[in-house]
Design an enzyme around this catalytic site. Sequence first.
Site, PDB file in Angstrom:
ATOM      1  N   GLU A 110      -2.886  -1.885  10.345  1.00  0.00           N
ATOM      2  CA  GLU A 110      -2.138  -0.485   9.715  1.00  0.00           C
ATOM      3  C   GLU A 110      -1.177  -1.197   8.634  1.00  0.00           C
ATOM      4  O   GLU A 110      -0.346  -1.767   8.931  1.00  0.00           O
ATOM      5  CB  GLU A 110      -1.215  -0.091  10.939  1.00  0.00           C
ATOM      6  N   LYS A 129       3.513 -12.439  17.617  1.00  0.00           N
ATOM      7  CA  LYS A 129       4.409 -12.887  16.326  1.00  0.00           C
ATOM      8  C   LYS A 129       5.136 -11.557  15.991  1.00  0.00           C
ATOM      9  O   LYS A 129       4.499 -11.006  14.908  1.00  0.00           O
ATOM     10  CB  LYS A 129       3.581 -13.619  15.254  1.00  0.00           C
ATOM     11  N   CYS A 159       6.548   3.577   7.624  1.00  0.00           N
ATOM     12  CA  CYS A 159       5.257   3.442   6.925  1.00  0.00           C
ATOM     13  C   CYS A 159       4.654   4.602   6.547  1.00  0.00           C
ATOM     14  O   CYS A 159       4.068   5.013   5.777  1.00  0.00           O
ATOM     15  CB  CYS A 159       4.263   2.902   7.677  1.00  0.00           C
ATOM     16  N   GLY A 163       2.017  -3.851   8.870  1.00  0.00           N
ATOM     17  CA  GLY A 163       2.613  -4.518   7.671  1.00  0.00           C
ATOM     18  C   GLY A 163       2.236  -4.025   6.540  1.00  0.00           C
ATOM     19  O   GLY A 163       1.543  -3.016   6.160  1.00  0.00           O
ATOM     20  N   SER A 164       2.571  -4.923   5.279  1.00  0.00           N
ATOM     21  CA  SER A 164       2.271  -4.619   3.958  1.00  0.00           C
ATOM     22  C   SER A 164       0.637  -4.731   3.649  1.00  0.00           C
ATOM     23  O   SER A 164       0.058  -5.300   4.454  1.00  0.00           O
ATOM     24  CB  SER A 164       3.172  -5.366   3.108  1.00  0.00           C
ATOM     25  N   THR A 165       0.137  -4.038   2.681  1.00  0.00           N
ATOM     26  CA  THR A 165      -1.180  -4.081   2.492  1.00  0.00           C
ATOM     27  C   THR A 165      -1.426  -5.529   1.794  1.00  0.00           C
ATOM     28  O   THR A 165      -2.712  -5.910   1.707  1.00  0.00           O
ATOM     29  CB  THR A 165      -1.383  -3.061   1.147  1.00  0.00           C
ATOM     30  N   ARG A 166      -0.512  -6.013   1.180  1.00  0.00           N
ATOM     31  CA  ARG A 166      -0.921  -7.433   0.380  1.00  0.00           C
ATOM     32  C   ARG A 166      -1.268  -8.346   1.635  1.00  0.00           C
ATOM     33  O   ARG A 166      -1.884  -9.205   1.669  1.00  0.00           O
ATOM     34  CB  ARG A 166       0.338  -7.753  -0.369  1.00  0.00           C
ATOM     35  N   GLU A 182       4.821   1.379  -2.719  1.00  0.00           N
ATOM     36  CA  GLU A 182       5.485   1.521  -1.536  1.00  0.00           C
ATOM     37  C   GLU A 182       6.825   0.978  -1.707  1.00  0.00           C
ATOM     38  O   GLU A 182       6.841  -0.315  -2.202  1.00  0.00           O
ATOM     39  CB  GLU A 182       4.893   0.954  -0.318  1.00  0.00           C
TER      40      GLU A 182
END
Length: 495
Positions: free
Chosen positions: A265, A189, A300, A242-245, A399
């Site tokens: 990551e 995706k 990143c 992607g994002s930590t969230r 970030e």
Amino acid sequence: MKSYAEWKQLSHDISFRDKAYINGRFQPSQRGQTFPSINPTNEALLANVASCDDADVDIAVANAKAVFESGVWSQMAPAKRKEIMLRWADLIEAHHDEFAILDTLDMGKSISEMVAVDVPDTIDCFRWTAESIDKVYGDIAPTNKDVLALITHEPVGVVAAITPWNYPLMMVSWKLAPAIAMGNSVILKPSEKAPLSALRLAELASEAGLPDGVLNVLPGFGHTAGKALALHMDVDVLAFTGSTRVAGMLMEYAGQSNLKKVWLEAGGKSPNIIFDDCDDIVNAARTSAAAIFSNQGEVCIACSRIYVQKGIKEAFLSALKEAAQAYRTGDPLDPETRMGPMVDAAQLNTVAHYIQSALDQGATLATGGLPDYTEGKGFYAKPTIITDADNSMTFVQEEIFGPVLAVCEFETEGEAIALANDSRYGLGAAIWTANLSRAHRVSRQLKSGMVWVNTWGEGDSTVPFGGVKASGNGRDKSIHSLEKYTSMKNVWIRI
């Protein structure tokens, strides 16, 4: 390098794949929904792309599982898999310019960077990983003479890969190459903000001889297609950048479903420490500018926090501001452009929010500033340097994913290490020093998955890429990336 006029002409001639790719063919989403792919340079529509959801995920997973269990790829001889993947890499190389244009149009990356970095690194990733396929060995355990204990590495099954928009082609290669090389079936995706190169990549995989169903590409949104993949009971491994969230959400979904392995990551807020024994301040400044302004800061591992030792702060800052002037914004199809647009309006607004936050908290604008947005003219930010910053400020801790650089001051080595580690993230870090002992000493104390000394961002396929803390787990690239997509088995034989 082609001229601006040549790249413009090629961009007019290019065609887009806008359907999902399932079991070796393009097809619309099951519910017929689409989303627009927008050129961030001029906000023009590129294509209406199939928007996949749980219905498409179910079909793709079923196909991927069936082809995996058939053994047509998972049990193919490693040397034969290597041959097909090398042919795939050759096809990517043959379509080098096409891939460069696709990502430039889709997310605003400069064509010069696509030509010099993204496409060559993608080709190298596929070739290096392909050459590793028949070099992964099992082990024989040291047991009694009447026992033979075999330790083998087997493909895990169905892998779901969810990739970001900032390096659309290259990040896809970091997931696909090792997962497919090890014999797995993959459902990719790509980010809904930049899906076009991934769809073309899948088409070339079939042309190279990859069996139908081994690679499926489902464009769509995270809360629909991404969530469905993470919750699916027949997905064995989930790989994400992607994002930590969102990374945290995916771990929760894995726990709610089948405890699938989740490799992440995630975000970064990399520190860049400039010691007063740095023997080339100009080079350090130019590299530091590249570490935050290349790819519009949508990186990143961007070194968005500089800690410069007090005695050289003014000299370094002067060189840094001069280096920032080289990052001219413009049409990313122009080879002279150093900074293209942000990927979309939302990301531009994020950049503006953090710049204003920094100023509201007492920091000083050294260069750049708030974006000057004009509707229809693209989502352009300015290379921005903010001084008089400290770790208590929001823009130093969170970030941003844009060209905004915080410059902080320190006096002692211990203080620099403490400030650098004062972050929830731990992806990358850079050190500038002429003292080899200090380089070793500090790099060992930095809580980061990667440390660069007197440089930034360098690496190749032989070294792993990934972080610690809220920056994730597991590693992309290198021989270690193959481990994520295999399952270890022990066979104990009584002789």
